[in-house]
Scaffold this motif. Structure first.
Motif, PDB file in Angstrom:
ATOM      1  N   GLN A  57       0.834  -1.167   0.101  1.00  0.00           N
ATOM      2  CA  GLN A  57      -0.140  -0.039   0.041  1.00  0.00           C
ATOM      3  C   GLN A  57       0.820   1.283   0.113  1.00  0.00           C
ATOM      4  O   GLN A  57       0.656   2.267  -0.896  1.00  0.00           O
ATOM      5  N   GLY A  58       1.906   1.371   0.564  1.00  0.00           N
ATOM      6  CA  GLY A  58       2.923   2.506   0.801  1.00  0.00           C
ATOM      7  C   GLY A  58       3.391   2.622  -0.473  1.00  0.00           C
ATOM      8  O   GLY A  58       3.721   3.837  -1.210  1.00  0.00           O
ATOM      9  N   LYS A  59       3.845   1.434  -1.248  1.00  0.00           N
ATOM     10  CA  LYS A  59       4.521   1.510  -2.545  1.00  0.00           C
ATOM     11  C   LYS A  59       3.512   2.069  -3.533  1.00  0.00           C
ATOM     12  O   LYS A  59       3.897   2.997  -4.407  1.00  0.00           O
ATOM     13  N   ARG A  60       2.183   1.762  -3.382  1.00  0.00           N
ATOM     14  CA  ARG A  60       1.141   2.334  -4.294  1.00  0.00           C
ATOM     15  C   ARG A  60       0.964   3.765  -4.153  1.00  0.00           C
ATOM     16  O   ARG A  60       1.018   4.494  -5.181  1.00  0.00           O
ATOM     17  N   LEU A  61       1.027   4.287  -3.068  1.00  0.00           N
ATOM     18  CA  LEU A  61       0.988   5.863  -2.587  1.00  0.00           C
ATOM     19  C   LEU A  61       1.961   6.598  -3.392  1.00  0.00           C
ATOM     20  O   LEU A  61       1.757   7.647  -3.706  1.00  0.00           O
TER      21      LEU A  61
END
Length: 616
Positions: free
Chosen positions: A257-261
């Protein structure tokens, strides 16, 4: 590549200082400014005490609220980088949605424009260095106070003072620099100039990891006449691209999720920059029109740059909001959620331990993940199907019918599903202990580590039971099977009640049930030996089977105690008024245990809690 970064950077600075002594003042101004930003961020982290994080959790329930929060928080903190790191931390901990996180990033890009307004409208027209000195002096007094709030104010005040001082030195440096060399001779006109200076702005921001610092540098150079207005516009566009480096670095230690952001941040800023470069002429005309309308002088290029910075960031948000759903869908396709691996931590990563609250919440979720693995292993180790146990209305009957042996290598399952998670939890709490957490959060973090320890001890106890469970319960063998079925039933019943406790609303959870369970466990442990003696006298139990059961009952009752204690520590809120009432009503250890009997007599010859300590 990174190992060459430091020597190259120092070499470039030394050459610049040798080339022009005035460059020292500019470089020192940038360094002081960046140091001020670090102090400001540390101050808000210390002073906030989790307030910013709690507000963030509430502010992402809708996209407009998330965007508004991004604007307000970045305006207050004067650091879109800090807001990005907080957002990645909360997203990685599973506290906010990806849509909410992207909304905050959109708002942060608008909020960061307020820095340009402050510098252009105040920093370049007022002798802010005269304010900086007393602010820094007072801040040092506050920093050495014991109160966390006062120290937070001291860091924030000192940060603002160093920001002002850095702006002053950058401005003075460029004013002196223009007498030595005229950088406008190197200005590039047309599209080539736009592209080259956009790249320069990107690189400068990547190096300093602060678009705010880059904008201050651009504004002071523009005010000193060292760069042209058109090139300053391109530099500002490039700074917006470069600011994504902080989110990208922050996402390296985050989950998917952090990488998506981070990818969303990059897409948004690159798209906004591309639109701004393509529409540079109409945007410049819009800046002229707005500047004239609000009374900004035609030759006040610093203020006009602030207007431009705001316009193209607002334009970017306006263009991206209608396609937000498509952006989210693209991110989910591009960075696929990995298949859940129950043997690996789901919530513990470097991104979540940036802030105390996300650290604590991620740890709570990981301990619950550990318990989920442990509950399955405990029930399967007792030859019970978890789904059947939680679905039945009669646990004892379900246990009696569970005779078929489950194909299970309990030692292998323990190594891969329990020990690996527990090791990660211990390592994470150790790392957290090095961060000087607030005492209340540190206490809860270590309490969660103890909960994990209780869970692991319960699993270890059931590992000891496994051999004789297979020996005596896979077919009916009279009294010995009934005795083992009784142990299996009690452990299964506690697992069912713990699940009910977890599904209940926090205000409905009670410690009284846990105390009743503990009393029942201790009473059963005390009566086990008497029951076995009676069965031996009647000839219904052989001495060999009796010895096995007495040893195994010790392990079983130890597992029950550990599970009850873990549930008490994890679910029952100790900081509420109801918890205090329950504490006064609950039975103390002297009432729970028979004070006249030692633990070995109460539990049989098996090990008491805390004695199952093998590490393999």
């Amino acid at each position: 590549m990174t190992r060459y970064y430091l020597p190259v950077a120092i070499a470039v600075l030394v050459l610049a200082f040798w080339f022009s002594p005035d460059a020292q003042e500019i470089a020192a101004g940038v360094a002081i400014f960046l140091f001020g930003m670090l102090m400001l961020e540390d101050g808000f982290k210390l002073f906030g005490g989790g307030t910013l994080e709690r507000v963030l959790e509430q502010a992402t329930r809708s996209t407009p609220r998330a965007v508004a929060f991004g604007i307000v928080s970045t305006t207050l903190l004067q650091s879109s980088s800090l807001v990005s790191v907080i957002t990645i931390s909360f997203l990685s901990a599973g506290l906010i949605s990806l849509v909410g996180g992207v909304g905050i990033i959109f708002g942060a890009n608008i909020g960061t424009t307020t820095g340009a307004w402050l510098v252009a409208g105040l920093g370049l027209k007022v002798d802010i260095a005269s304010y900086a000195m007393p602010m820094i002096a007072i801040s040092i007094v506050l920093v050495f106070q014991k109160s966390k709030a006062l120290r937070g104010v001291g860091y924030a005040l000192g940060g603002l003072g160093f920001l002002f001082l850095g702006i002053h030195y950058m401005k003075e440096g460029f004013d002196a620099f223009k007498d030595e060399i005229d950088l406008t001779r190197f200005a590039l006109p047309g599209l080539v100039g736009l592209a080259v200076y956009a790249v320069i702005g990107t690189v400068a921001t990547v190096i300093m990891q602060s678009s705010h610092a880059t904008m201050v540098l651009i504004l002071t150079a523009l005010a000193a006449g060292q760069i042209g207005y058109d090139n300053a516009l391109a530099l500002a566009i490039g700074a917006n691209i470069g600011t994504t480096i902080t989110a990208i670095i922050g996402a390296l230690g985050a989950n998917f999720q952090g990488k998506r952001l981070a990818l969303a941040h990059l897409i948004f800023n690159v798209t906004t920059a591309a639109v701004a470069l393509a529409l540079i002429t109409p945007l410049r005309e819009a800046v002229d029109w707005i500047s004239a309308a609000v009374g900004i002088a035609a030759d006040d290029y610093a203020m006009k740059l602030a207007v431009f910075h705001t316009i193209f960031n607002v334009l970017g948000v306006t263009l991206m909001l209608p396609v937000l759903a498509r952006l989210i869908a693209f991110l989910e396709r591009r960075i696929v959620e990995p298949l859940p691996d129950v043997s690996r931590p789901h919530f513990l990563n470097e991104a979540v331990d940036e802030f105390p609250q996300t650290l604590e919440i991620a740890l709570r979720k990981e301990v619950l993940h550990l318990y989920d693995n442990a509950e399955e292993l405990i029930l399967h180790g007792l030859n019970l199907h978890r789904e059947q146990i939680h679905a039945t209305d009669d646990i004892a009957r379900t246990v009696r019918r569970s005779r078929a042996p489950l194909g299970l290598d309990i030692d292998e399952r323990y190594e891969h599903r329990i020990k690996t998670l527990y090791s990660a939890i211990v390592e994470f709490t150790t790392r957290a202990g090095d961060k000087r957490l607030p005492p209340d959060i540190a206490e809860r973090v270590y309490s969660l580590r103890d909960v994990a320890s209780d869970i692991v001890q319960a699993v270890k106890a059931v590992k000891h039971l496994r051999k004789n469970v297979l020996r005596y319960t896979t077919r009916a063998q009279g009294s010995v099977t009934e005795l083992y079925d009784g142990l299996r039933t009690e452990i299964a019943r506690i697992a069912v009640e713990i699940r009910k406790l977890g599904q209940a609303a926090p205000e409905d959870r009670s410690a009284l049930w846990l105390d009743q369970e503990r009393v029942q466990v201790e009473e059963a442990a005390r009566s086990a030996a008497k029951k076995v003696e009676a069965l031996i006298r009647s000839g219904d139990l052989t001495p060999a089977a009796a010895t096995s059961f007495l040893n195994d009952s010790g392990y079983a009752y130890s597992a029950m105690r550990d599970l009850i204690e873990a549930a008490r520590s994890y679910y029952v809120e100790r900081d509420s008024a109801m918890a205090e009432v329950e504490r006064l009503l609950s039975l103390d250890d002297e009432e729970l245990d028979d004070p006249t009997a030692d633990r070995e007599t109460r539990s049989g010859p098996g090990p008491a809690k805390g004695h199952v300590t093998e590490t393999s």
